[in-house]
Write a protein that holds these residues in place. Sequence first.
Motif, short mmCIF file in Angstrom:
data_model
loop_
_atom_site.label_atom_id
_atom_site.label_comp_id
_atom_site.label_asym_id
_atom_site.label_seq_id
_atom_site.Cartn_x
_atom_site.Cartn_y
_atom_site.Cartn_z
N TRP A 1 0.88 -1.17 0.00
CA TRP A 1 0.00 0.00 0.00
C TRP A 1 0.92 1.22 0.00
O TRP A 1 1.66 1.45 0.94
N CYS A 2 0.84 1.96 -1.09
CA CYS A 2 1.85 2.97 -1.37
C CYS A 2 1.19 4.26 -1.85
O CYS A 2 0.06 4.25 -2.33
N GLU A 3 1.95 5.33 -1.72
CA GLU A 3 1.53 6.62 -2.21
C GLU A 3 2.76 7.29 -2.83
O GLU A 3 3.80 7.33 -2.19
N LEU A 4 2.64 7.72 -4.07
CA LEU A 4 3.83 8.14 -4.81
C LEU A 4 4.36 9.52 -4.44
O LEU A 4 5.41 9.92 -4.92
N GLN A 5 3.69 10.21 -3.55
CA GLN A 5 4.20 11.50 -3.08
C GLN A 5 4.71 11.37 -1.63
O GLN A 5 5.01 12.35 -0.98
N CYS A 6 4.83 10.14 -1.16
CA CYS A 6 5.15 9.86 0.23
C CYS A 6 6.66 9.63 0.42
O CYS A 6 7.21 8.68 -0.15
N PRO A 7 7.32 10.46 1.21
CA PRO A 7 8.76 10.27 1.45
C PRO A 7 9.08 8.91 2.10
O PRO A 7 10.11 8.32 1.82
N ASP A 8 8.18 8.40 2.96
CA ASP A 8 8.41 7.09 3.57
C ASP A 8 8.37 5.97 2.53
O ASP A 8 9.10 4.98 2.64
N CYS A 9 7.53 6.12 1.51
CA CYS A 9 7.49 5.11 0.43
C CYS A 9 8.79 5.16 -0.36
O CYS A 9 9.28 4.13 -0.82
N HIS A 10 9.35 6.36 -0.53
CA HIS A 10 10.66 6.47 -1.17
C HIS A 10 11.70 5.71 -0.36
O HIS A 10 12.50 4.96 -0.91
N THR A 11 11.68 5.89 0.95
CA THR A 11 12.63 5.20 1.83
C THR A 11 12.48 3.69 1.71
O THR A 11 13.46 2.95 1.79
N ALA A 12 11.26 3.22 1.51
CA ALA A 12 10.97 1.78 1.42
C ALA A 12 11.47 1.15 0.12
O ALA A 12 11.55 -0.09 0.02
N LEU A 13 11.83 1.96 -0.87
CA LEU A 13 12.26 1.43 -2.17
C LEU A 13 13.42 0.44 -2.05
O LEU A 13 13.43 -0.58 -2.73
N ASP A 14 14.40 0.75 -1.21
CA ASP A 14 15.54 -0.15 -1.07
C ASP A 14 15.11 -1.53 -0.59
O ASP A 14 15.60 -2.55 -1.07
N ASP A 15 14.16 -1.55 0.36
CA ASP A 15 13.65 -2.83 0.83
C ASP A 15 12.91 -3.58 -0.27
O ASP A 15 13.07 -4.79 -0.43
N LEU A 16 12.09 -2.87 -1.03
CA LEU A 16 11.35 -3.52 -2.12
C LEU A 16 12.30 -4.07 -3.17
O LEU A 16 12.10 -5.18 -3.68
N HIS B 1 -1.31 15.09 0.46
CA HIS B 1 -0.46 15.22 -0.73
C HIS B 1 -1.33 15.47 -1.95
O HIS B 1 -2.02 14.56 -2.42
N LYS B 2 -1.27 16.69 -2.47
CA LYS B 2 -2.24 17.09 -3.50
C LYS B 2 -2.06 16.39 -4.85
O LYS B 2 -2.99 16.37 -5.65
N HIS B 3 -0.90 15.80 -5.12
CA HIS B 3 -0.71 15.12 -6.42
C HIS B 3 -0.77 13.60 -6.30
O HIS B 3 -0.58 12.89 -7.29
N ALA B 4 -1.05 13.10 -5.11
CA ALA B 4 -1.01 11.66 -4.87
C ALA B 4 -2.07 10.89 -5.67
O ALA B 4 -1.81 9.81 -6.20
N PHE B 5 -3.27 11.45 -5.78
CA PHE B 5 -4.33 10.75 -6.50
C PHE B 5 -4.01 10.67 -7.99
O PHE B 5 -4.15 9.61 -8.62
N ALA B 6 -3.51 11.77 -8.56
CA ALA B 6 -3.11 11.76 -9.97
C ALA B 6 -1.94 10.80 -10.18
O ALA B 6 -1.89 10.08 -11.19
N ALA B 7 -1.01 10.77 -9.24
CA ALA B 7 0.15 9.88 -9.35
C ALA B 7 -0.29 8.41 -9.32
O ALA B 7 0.27 7.58 -10.05
N ALA B 8 -1.29 8.09 -8.51
CA ALA B 8 -1.81 6.72 -8.47
C ALA B 8 -2.41 6.34 -9.82
O ALA B 8 -2.18 5.24 -10.33
N GLU C 1 9.02 3.45 -9.24
CA GLU C 1 10.33 3.73 -8.67
C GLU C 1 10.88 5.06 -9.16
O GLU C 1 11.46 5.82 -8.37
N ALA C 2 10.69 5.36 -10.43
CA ALA C 2 11.20 6.63 -10.98
C ALA C 2 10.52 7.83 -10.32
O ALA C 2 11.17 8.83 -10.02
N VAL C 3 9.22 7.72 -10.08
CA VAL C 3 8.50 8.82 -9.43
C VAL C 3 8.92 8.93 -7.96
O VAL C 3 9.20 10.02 -7.46
N LEU C 4 8.98 7.79 -7.27
CA LEU C 4 9.36 7.82 -5.86
C LEU C 4 10.79 8.33 -5.65
O LEU C 4 11.08 8.95 -4.63
N ASP C 5 11.65 8.08 -6.63
CA ASP C 5 13.03 8.59 -6.53
C ASP C 5 13.08 10.12 -6.61
O ASP C 5 14.10 10.72 -6.31
N ARG C 6 11.97 10.73 -7.05
CA ARG C 6 11.94 12.19 -7.23
C ARG C 6 10.69 12.79 -6.59
O ARG C 6 10.01 13.64 -7.17
#
Length: 173
Positions: free
Chosen positions: A16-31, A54-61, A78-83
């Motif tokens: 369960w992820c959100e592409l504007q979430c800094p914690d999801c970015h942190t989780a990328l290494d584990d994934l 996060h105002k762009h999260a719904f569009a990002a999903a 991954e590309a979006v979460l990296d940025r």
Amino acid sequence: MSDSSPVRPAAVLDVWCELQCPDCHTALDDLRALRARYSDRLELRLRHFPLEKHKHAFAAAQAAEEAMAQGLGWPYVEAVLDRVAELDRRGEPFLVEVARELGLDAEEFDTALIDGRHILIVDADQAEGKAIGVTGTPTYVIGGERLDGGKSQEGLRERIEEIADRLLAEREV
């Protein structure tokens, strides 16, 4: 074992992820580590849980779903979460730009964001997440167990590996 034996289904990890979430970015290494360790024996399924803060999260999903439809879902995620910070600043034009960078049909991305063809998938994921107690991202569900990564990633990969190993061992019996 012969080559004609049926392939057993992989264990499933819902992310369960959100592409504007800094914690999801942190989780990328584990994934990435989980994908490397288990390959096709563990299916990572992206589940959407856009947060209102996060105002762009719904569009990002929705954009992630379009990337899935075009065959590059996880590379796009991954590309979006990296940025994440860039998504925060630039919004939907950034989502289309990432699609273009990955060689996806950017015009189709733009159209998908306008016509809302993936809204029902995002809404359904969010509703299911709420129903099972997801309150933040990332949250993982594997083997019926929910693991909340929004507070801390500490020890989560190890716990996921324990459960995955158990599920895979049970399927081999």
